[in-house]
Design a protein around this motif. Structure first.
Motif, PDB file in Angstrom:
ATOM      1  N   HIS A  70       0.831  -1.214   0.000  1.00 53.89           N
ATOM      2  CA  HIS A  70       0.000   0.000   0.000  1.00 53.89           C
ATOM      3  C   HIS A  70       0.861   1.258   0.000  1.00 53.89           C
ATOM      4  CE1 HIS A  70      -3.518   2.488   0.807  1.00 53.89           C
ATOM      5  NE2 HIS A  70      -2.803   3.121   1.708  1.00 53.89           N
ATOM      6  N   HIS A  72       1.175   5.535  -2.016  1.00 53.75           N
ATOM      7  CA  HIS A  72       0.555   6.562  -2.879  1.00 53.75           C
ATOM      8  C   HIS A  72       1.649   7.329  -3.599  1.00 53.75           C
ATOM      9  CE1 HIS A  72      -3.507   6.472  -0.820  1.00 53.75           C
ATOM     10  NE2 HIS A  72      -2.753   5.940   0.137  1.00 53.75           N
ATOM     11  N   HIS A 225      -9.263   2.053   1.425  1.00 52.80           N
ATOM     12  CA  HIS A 225      -8.889   2.193   2.839  1.00 52.80           C
ATOM     13  C   HIS A 225     -10.043   1.754   3.728  1.00 52.80           C
ATOM     14  CE1 HIS A 225      -6.311   5.131   0.718  1.00 52.80           C
ATOM     15  NE2 HIS A 225      -5.429   4.887   1.662  1.00 52.80           N
ATOM     16  N   HIS A 264      -5.080  -0.534   6.423  1.00 46.07           N
ATOM     17  CA  HIS A 264      -5.245  -0.129   7.829  1.00 46.07           C
ATOM     18  C   HIS A 264      -6.052  -1.100   8.684  1.00 46.07           C
ATOM     19  CE1 HIS A 264      -3.064   3.305   6.589  1.00 46.07           C
ATOM     20  NE2 HIS A 264      -4.018   3.745   5.805  1.00 46.07           N
ATOM     21  N   ASP A 315       2.398   3.180   2.946  1.00 45.11           N
ATOM     22  CA  ASP A 315       1.392   4.247   2.917  1.00 45.11           C
ATOM     23  C   ASP A 315       2.023   5.632   2.796  1.00 45.11           C
ATOM     24  OD1 ASP A 315      -1.156   5.297   2.803  1.00 45.11           O
ATOM     25  OD2 ASP A 315      -1.368   5.469   4.974  1.00 45.11           O
TER      26      ASP A 315
HETATM   27 ZN   LIG Z   1      -3.260   5.116   2.034  1.00 48.92          ZN
END
Ligand SMILES: [Zn+2]
Length: 441
Positions: A70, A72, A225, A264, A315
């Motif tokens: 995960h 971005h 998420h 998460h 993340d």
């Molecule tokens: Zn994220």
């Protein structure tokens, strides 16, 4: 086209959550296409492949590449902005940064991002772009060029987003489908598509249902998420009064399943944990992000014990770094901190478990363990070469005389990109520290 090669080294392979195998003087043979033909003790392997080209790493550790489940990409330009919780941080720092992810900006950021991942030994990453379709194409093009294995998706938002990122539901689905058709399965299966609704608050029911249908039609992934922050949970309760829980919102939309990666899952009830287990949904644990954004302490041990498929994620930019070493040690520290909670009921997370989650466990979570995650006959040769001498405080200590448990522990608690000398994806050398170094320092 490559030759048949024989890599000689200290081959360490995760086998299960609490177990690994080791060939102290090991040999791994790969074919012209980067497929592993054999892994075993060097003397036996070299007898069987006398004409293979020898790559001598005999004072080095060879282990499978790390998997970041995960992250971005557009947020890499806005990392380490400390001080806010999730929703304020998104509005103040992150959505404006995603607005800047134009195709031109992507052309600069993508090579930096993917090469930095490779320099840390990350061979596979599940990546969110922003809503811009053309920039997502650019991300795929750079993943193809840099050689990394990647699951990438265009972010989707059709409500509760600033005007400059807000999409029309139908157009969002069409644009995502177009990128999926072009890239899902590209580079001989090294590149895959993930439909990427950001999270329930910014997605209508119609959008999420459309995502479920398209992902199933193309056999693509879904990534979003789940239950990261208490204020987010409250917002979801207000927006979806008919749902029994946050997880139920996704269940009702048809989004749960083995090819869905939910980041998460910190604040989830026992019913939600059961729903995730029953549907085989994958969870990405992002401990550096959970601490950085003050989101909470994820009950990792309890979720692992329920049989959930869990990988680790950076993340970025919720997490300040792409380093899998920092993420592995943070996963351990988070659980150590949970010991001091009054209702604590779990056990420990060992270094062996953290390494497993960053490799074979991550591969299993993504349903890719038939191809990657460990070094075994028939799998694709995604691996790294690590210099263990750099982990020892004493230069007189011989690395190969140190027990493998100590090596794993030191690698996790003292490791960084400086110990990763080479990174290979499907047998192709994608990073060589002697010529590239790392961009993150
Ligand atoms: Zn994220």
């Amino acid at each position: 086209m490559q030759h048949v090669r024989l890599f000689r080294g200290h081959i360490l392979n995760p086998a299960a959550e609490d177990r690994y195998t080791l060939h102290a003087d090991g040999g791994m043979v790969t074919d012209e296409g980067g497929i592993i033909l054999e892994v075993g003790d060097y003397p036996a392997v070299t007898d069987r492949y006398p004409s293979a080209t020898l790559i001598d790493c005999s004072d080095r550790l060879i282990l499978p590449g790390f998997i970041d489940t995960h992250t971005h990409l557009p947020q890499y330009r806005a990392v380490a902005l400390y001080g806010q919780e999730l929703l304020e941080w998104l509005n103040r720092d992150i959505l404006p940064a995603e607005r800047e992810f134009t195709p031109e900006a992507a052309d600069t950021l993508c090579p930096l991002f993917f090469r930095t991942l490779l320099s840390y030994g990350v061979t596979t990453a599940a990546v969110y772009c922003s809503v811009q379709k053309e920039s997502t194409h650019v991300a795929f093009e750079w993943a193809e060029k840099t050689g990394i294995r990647a699951i990438i998706g265009k972010v989707m938002m059709d409500r509760n987003a600033p005007d400059f990122l807000l999409e029309n539901t139908v157009e969002s689905l069409h644009a995502s489908e177009e990128v999926c058709r072009k890239w899902h399965g590209a580079a001989n299966g090294r590149l895959l598509y993930a439909f990427t609704p950001r999270f329930a608050p910014t997605c209508s029911r119609a959008l999420m249902r459309g995502v479920g249908e398209l992902a199933s039609q193309y056999g693509a992934y879904i990534q979003t998420h789940l239950a990261e922050n208490p204020a987010e949970l409250q917002w979801v309760r207000e927006l979806f009064p008919e749902a029994r829980s946050y997880t139920d919102v996704y269940f009702r939309a048809g989004l749960l399943g083995p090819k869905t990666v939910l980041a998460h899952a910190i604040h989830v009830s026992s019913d939600e944990r059961c729903l995730l287990t029953e549907t085989g949904t994958c969870v990405s644990h992002c401990p550096t992000s959970n601490l950085f954004l003050r989101s909470g302490l994820m009950p990792l041990r309890e979720l692992l014990d329920m049989g959930l498929h869990i990988g680790l994620g950076s993340d970025v930019g919720g997490g300040p770094t792409l380093s899998p070493f920092e993420i592995m040690r943070s996963a351990i520290y988070v659980h150590t901190a949970r010991r001091f909670l009054p209702d604590f009921g779990g056990g420990d997370i060992s270094p062996t478990t953290a390494l497993y989650m960053a490799t074979l466990g991550g591969a299993k979570a993504l349903g890719l363990d038939d191809k990657i995650g460990s070094l075994a006959c028939g799998k694709e040769a995604d691996f790294i070469v690590v210099n263990p001498q750099r982990l020892s405080p004493l230069s007189t200590e011989k690395a190969m005389d140190i027990s493998p448990d100590t090596l794993i522990s030191r690698m996790i608690f003292r490791g960084d990109d400086r110990i990763v000398e080479q990174t290979y994806v499907r047998g192709v050398l994608c990073h060589d520290r002697s010529s590239h170094g790392n961009n993150e320092r």
